[in-house]
Design a protein around this motif. Structure first.
Motif, mmCIF file in Angstrom:
data_model
loop_
_atom_site.group_PDB
_atom_site.id
_atom_site.type_symbol
_atom_site.label_atom_id
_atom_site.label_comp_id
_atom_site.label_asym_id
_atom_site.label_seq_id
_atom_site.Cartn_x
_atom_site.Cartn_y
_atom_site.Cartn_z
ATOM 1 N N ALA A 35 36.356 19.699 -23.563
ATOM 2 C CA ALA A 35 35.454 18.979 -24.473
ATOM 3 C C ALA A 35 35.753 17.479 -24.523
ATOM 4 C CB ALA A 35 35.515 19.578 -25.867
ATOM 5 N N ASP A 36 37.010 17.085 -24.404
ATOM 6 C CA ASP A 36 37.372 15.672 -24.508
ATOM 7 C C ASP A 36 37.101 14.884 -23.230
ATOM 8 O OD1 ASP A 36 38.205 16.024 -27.112
ATOM 9 O OD2 ASP A 36 40.272 16.503 -26.511
ATOM 10 N N CYS A 37 36.956 15.563 -22.097
ATOM 11 C CA CYS A 37 36.801 14.827 -20.833
ATOM 12 C C CYS A 37 35.441 15.049 -20.175
ATOM 13 C CB CYS A 37 37.924 15.203 -19.874
ATOM 14 S SG CYS A 37 38.005 16.949 -19.476
ATOM 15 N N THR A 38 34.458 15.443 -20.954
ATOM 16 C CA THR A 38 33.120 15.685 -20.425
ATOM 17 C C THR A 38 32.311 14.392 -20.431
ATOM 18 O OG1 THR A 38 33.161 17.947 -21.220
ATOM 19 C CG2 THR A 38 31.020 17.036 -20.731
ATOM 20 N N ASP A 39 31.610 14.134 -19.339
ATOM 21 C CA ASP A 39 30.734 12.959 -19.243
ATOM 22 C C ASP A 39 29.342 13.319 -19.740
ATOM 23 O OD1 ASP A 39 32.656 11.295 -18.081
ATOM 24 O OD2 ASP A 39 32.224 12.084 -16.073
ATOM 25 N N PRO A 40 28.598 12.339 -20.247
ATOM 26 C CA PRO A 40 27.217 12.609 -20.651
ATOM 27 C C PRO A 40 26.409 13.130 -19.461
ATOM 28 C CG PRO A 40 27.927 10.475 -21.472
ATOM 29 C CD PRO A 40 28.995 10.969 -20.552
#
Length: 82
Positions: A35-40
């Motif tokens: 969840a913290d390293c997801t790109d738009p």
């Protein structure tokens, strides 16, 4: 037995299988970490697959072949009666 796969569909069009898991809880735990390293624009897909043993498939094949043979015999008998 069911297994779950988690796949990332990047906004640029590439796909990456992020893991194969034995429970949905394991998939959700991996997604929580991501969840913290997801790109738009990134997409994730969870798929469920049923894993069968050779013995299970052999039994299923035998059952289907018997059923087909019974159906063909019934059809032949029906045609004789007509």
């Amino acid at each position: 037995m069911a297994v779950f796969t988690l796949t990332n569909y990047c906004g640029c069009g590439s796909t990456t299988i992020l893991g194969v898991f034995d429970t949905m809880e394991a998939v959700l735990e991996r997604m929580r970490m991501l969840a913290d390293c997801t790109d738009p624009g990134d997409e994730y897909r969870i798929e469920c697959f049923e894993v069968k043993t050779f013995e299970e498939e052999e039994e299923n094949t035998s059952r289907i072949l018997r059923s087909r043979a019974e159906w063909k015999a019934k059809q032949a008998k029906m045609e004789e009666l007509d």
